[in-house]
Design a protein around this motif. Structure first.
Motif, mmCIF file in Angstrom:
data_model
loop_
_atom_site.group_PDB
_atom_site.id
_atom_site.type_symbol
_atom_site.label_atom_id
_atom_site.label_comp_id
_atom_site.label_asym_id
_atom_site.label_seq_id
_atom_site.Cartn_x
_atom_site.Cartn_y
_atom_site.Cartn_z
ATOM 1 N N GLY A 117 0.805 -1.065 0.359
ATOM 2 C CA GLY A 117 0.425 -0.287 -0.435
ATOM 3 C C GLY A 117 0.608 1.213 0.150
ATOM 4 O O GLY A 117 0.222 2.298 -0.356
ATOM 5 N N GLY A 138 4.187 -0.272 -2.862
ATOM 6 C CA GLY A 138 3.751 -0.525 -4.440
ATOM 7 C C GLY A 138 5.020 -1.926 -4.569
ATOM 8 O O GLY A 138 5.376 -2.422 -3.722
ATOM 9 N N ARG A 189 -8.977 -1.374 4.545
ATOM 10 C CA ARG A 189 -8.378 -2.447 3.665
ATOM 11 C C ARG A 189 -10.107 -2.650 3.633
ATOM 12 O O ARG A 189 -10.127 -4.082 3.030
ATOM 13 N N LYS A 212 -12.230 -0.087 -2.160
ATOM 14 C CA LYS A 212 -11.416 0.683 -3.147
ATOM 15 C C LYS A 212 -10.089 0.425 -3.305
ATOM 16 O O LYS A 212 -9.325 0.696 -3.604
ATOM 17 N N TRP A 213 -9.700 0.117 -1.177
ATOM 18 C CA TRP A 213 -7.888 0.036 -1.244
ATOM 19 C C TRP A 213 -7.639 -0.794 -1.736
ATOM 20 O O TRP A 213 -6.545 -0.476 -2.525
ATOM 21 N N ASP A 264 -8.951 -2.211 -4.372
ATOM 22 C CA ASP A 264 -8.477 -2.202 -6.101
ATOM 23 C C ASP A 264 -7.369 -1.241 -6.245
ATOM 24 O O ASP A 264 -6.600 -1.705 -6.857
ATOM 25 N N ARG A 265 -7.323 -0.241 -5.535
ATOM 26 C CA ARG A 265 -6.569 0.308 -5.798
ATOM 27 C C ARG A 265 -5.180 0.082 -5.760
ATOM 28 O O ARG A 265 -4.143 0.288 -6.440
ATOM 29 N N VAL A 266 -4.705 -0.898 -4.780
ATOM 30 C CA VAL A 266 -3.274 -1.413 -4.750
ATOM 31 C C VAL A 266 -2.963 -2.665 -5.692
ATOM 32 O O VAL A 266 -1.350 -2.318 -5.956
ATOM 33 N N THR A 267 -3.858 -3.113 -5.936
ATOM 34 C CA THR A 267 -4.641 -4.313 -7.183
ATOM 35 C C THR A 267 -3.860 -3.133 -8.451
ATOM 36 O O THR A 267 -3.283 -3.481 -8.849
ATOM 37 N N ARG A 268 -4.727 -2.105 -9.263
ATOM 38 C CA ARG A 268 -4.302 -1.590 -9.362
ATOM 39 C C ARG A 268 -3.259 -1.264 -9.805
ATOM 40 O O ARG A 268 -2.737 -1.104 -11.077
ATOM 41 N N SER A 269 -2.316 -1.015 -8.949
ATOM 42 C CA SER A 269 -0.927 -0.005 -8.830
ATOM 43 C C SER A 269 0.086 -1.503 -9.060
ATOM 44 O O SER A 269 1.132 -0.559 -10.082
ATOM 45 N N ASP A 278 -0.053 -2.021 -13.024
ATOM 46 C CA ASP A 278 0.392 -0.744 -13.534
ATOM 47 C C ASP A 278 2.115 -0.861 -13.679
ATOM 48 O O ASP A 278 2.561 -0.449 -14.597
#
Length: 157
Positions: free
Chosen positions: A60, A63, A138, A141-142, A144-149, A152
């Motif tokens: 978190g 990354g 967690r 949203k948290w 999803d944000r970490v998974t997406r990062s 990426d």
């Protein structure tokens, strides 16, 4: 290996204070849960909660920036880490820690030879304050944000 020996090995890994060793401790603790009872079960569940919390906090906050420090402990494509599953496992271990503590179990005598003096009892208020145990925060949203990062960060530039 009996549960007490497993606890010693798990907390010796945690005492290394490295994410990779902590994730190895988590895997060993999970493999040692069957047959563990009382204080030993508490110590193993604490190790799982602590290790997963450390990894989730690392992901978190940073990354894949520090991936070289822990990648050997996380097999496969790190961009496909199951952050939601890790969060669920951490929360489940945390619930078990609270249940076992409420039932009167205590792990300090088992873990002190390895982490005594620098690590607060896992689950204590001081431990929570230092490690910012954020399992409750967690949410989707948290996750999803970490998974997406992570995904990426894996993409070629």
């Amino acid at each position: 290996m009996d549960a007490i020996e497993s606890v010693a090995q798990v907390h010796a890994l945690i005492a290394e204070r490295e994410i990779a060793a902590s994730m190895r401790a988590c895997a060993l603790a999970r493999a040692s849960l069957e047959g563990a009872r009382g204080n030993a079960l508490l110590a193993l569940q604490e190790a799982i909660a602590d290790s997963l919390d450390a990894m989730l906090t690392e992901l978190g906050e940073h990354g894949l920036q520090n991936q070289a420090l822990w990648e050997e402990a996380v097999p496969g494509n790190v961009g496909n880490l199951d952050v939601a599953g890790m969060t669920r496992d951490c929360a489940a271990a945390w619930q078990e820690v609270k249940r076992l503590r409420a039932a009167g179990c205590e792990s300090q005598a088992l873990i002190s030879p390895h982490v005594g003096g620098w690590m607060d009892p896992i689950g204590s208020r001081d431990w929570q304050n230092k490690l910012r145990l954020a399992v409750a925060h967690r949410d989707a949203k948290w996750i999803d944000r970490v998974t997406r990062s992570l995904r990426d960060d894996e993409a070629p530039e």
